[in-house]
Design a protein around this motif. Sequence first.
Motif, PDB file in Angstrom:
ATOM      1  N   GLU A 151     -24.616 -27.395 -47.408  1.00 25.70           N
ATOM      2  CA  GLU A 151     -25.256 -28.505 -46.690  1.00 25.70           C
ATOM      3  C   GLU A 151     -24.454 -29.792 -46.818  1.00 25.70           C
ATOM      4  OE1 GLU A 151     -27.220 -29.453 -43.819  1.00 25.70           O
ATOM      5  OE2 GLU A 151     -28.078 -27.656 -44.721  1.00 25.70           O
ATOM      6  N   LYS A 152     -23.796 -29.984 -47.956  1.00 25.41           N
ATOM      7  CA  LYS A 152     -22.929 -31.162 -48.107  1.00 25.41           C
ATOM      8  C   LYS A 152     -21.740 -31.072 -47.157  1.00 25.41           C
ATOM      9  CE  LYS A 152     -24.270 -32.389 -52.801  1.00 25.41           C
ATOM     10  NZ  LYS A 152     -23.866 -32.438 -54.214  1.00 25.41           N
ATOM     11  N   LYS A 153     -21.204 -29.865 -46.978  1.00 22.39           N
ATOM     12  CA  LYS A 153     -20.124 -29.670 -46.013  1.00 22.39           C
ATOM     13  C   LYS A 153     -20.628 -29.947 -44.592  1.00 22.39           C
ATOM     14  CE  LYS A 153     -16.760 -26.459 -47.869  1.00 22.39           C
ATOM     15  NZ  LYS A 153     -15.702 -27.283 -47.414  1.00 22.39           N
ATOM     16  N   ALA A 154     -21.848 -29.515 -44.308  1.00 20.47           N
ATOM     17  CA  ALA A 154     -22.446 -29.770 -42.993  1.00 20.47           C
ATOM     18  C   ALA A 154     -22.595 -31.268 -42.760  1.00 20.47           C
ATOM     19  CB  ALA A 154     -23.806 -29.078 -42.889  1.00 20.47           C
TER      20      ALA A 154
ATOM     21  N   SER B 135     -29.104 -32.788 -41.752  1.00 23.71           N
ATOM     22  CA  SER B 135     -28.438 -32.386 -42.999  1.00 23.71           C
ATOM     23  C   SER B 135     -29.021 -33.115 -44.202  1.00 23.71           C
ATOM     24  CB  SER B 135     -26.936 -32.648 -42.909  1.00 23.71           C
ATOM     25  OG  SER B 135     -26.312 -31.670 -42.122  1.00 23.71           O
ATOM     26  N   ILE B 136     -29.286 -34.407 -44.039  1.00 24.56           N
ATOM     27  CA  ILE B 136     -29.865 -35.170 -45.154  1.00 24.56           C
ATOM     28  C   ILE B 136     -31.273 -34.656 -45.453  1.00 24.56           C
ATOM     29  CG2 ILE B 136     -30.626 -37.463 -45.892  1.00 24.56           C
ATOM     30  CD1 ILE B 136     -28.216 -38.583 -44.275  1.00 24.56           C
ATOM     31  N   ASN B 137     -32.017 -34.331 -44.404  1.00 20.57           N
ATOM     32  CA  ASN B 137     -33.345 -33.728 -44.599  1.00 20.57           C
ATOM     33  C   ASN B 137     -33.215 -32.432 -45.394  1.00 20.57           C
ATOM     34  OD1 ASN B 137     -36.145 -32.831 -44.114  1.00 20.57           O
ATOM     35  ND2 ASN B 137     -35.173 -31.428 -42.700  1.00 20.57           N
ATOM     36  N   HIS B 138     -32.298 -31.580 -45.001  1.00 20.42           N
ATOM     37  CA  HIS B 138     -32.108 -30.314 -45.704  1.00 20.42           C
ATOM     38  C   HIS B 138     -31.724 -30.554 -47.161  1.00 20.42           C
ATOM     39  CE1 HIS B 138     -31.314 -27.780 -41.826  1.00 20.42           C
ATOM     40  NE2 HIS B 138     -32.537 -28.255 -41.905  1.00 20.42           N
ATOM     41  N   LEU B 139     -30.861 -31.537 -47.402  1.00 19.75           N
ATOM     42  CA  LEU B 139     -30.506 -31.850 -48.792  1.00 19.75           C
ATOM     43  C   LEU B 139     -31.750 -32.251 -49.581  1.00 19.75           C
ATOM     44  CD1 LEU B 139     -27.158 -33.796 -48.288  1.00 19.75           C
ATOM     45  CD2 LEU B 139     -27.444 -31.579 -49.424  1.00 19.75           C
TER      46      LEU B 139
END
Length: 157
Positions: free
Chosen positions: A64-67, A83-87
Amino acid sequence: MKKLIAIVLFSFLFCKGYCQNPNKIDSLKTRLKTETADTKLQDIYTSLGWLLKNTDTDSALFYEKKALVLAKKLKSDKRIAASINHLGVIYWIKGDNNLAIENTLVALEIYEKLGMEKEVSDEYTNLSLINSNTKNFTKATNYALKSINIREKLKDE
């Protein structure tokens, strides 16, 4: 009732990770070796992060950080927020409530700026769950009510 809602939502997140298809993960990892388009790579990283969130949080964070890096490169606020939501969700599952709240608030701010009401509601729900997890029931209730109000406005039962 609030406890029941939290359990149902958590169960959904939990099952989503454990009900994953290992073939899907393998397929996405194979695609990483040949894909060159940043949008496709970002989609693959996000998918891997989301699929692994309940079974391998460290790998989920890695992908997810790569995303997120690619989303920023693409200058797509929608992708950045997702992506921030997923993190935030991954940190919540991992038990790091501070980083979960931090990321969720950033995603919320972006979604508000974009006028994405459903996603704003989702972020309020996430904040409610995280705060409930930390026994901050007043904040949890307030966030849940904000989410419900938006859903009612959207006529989303």
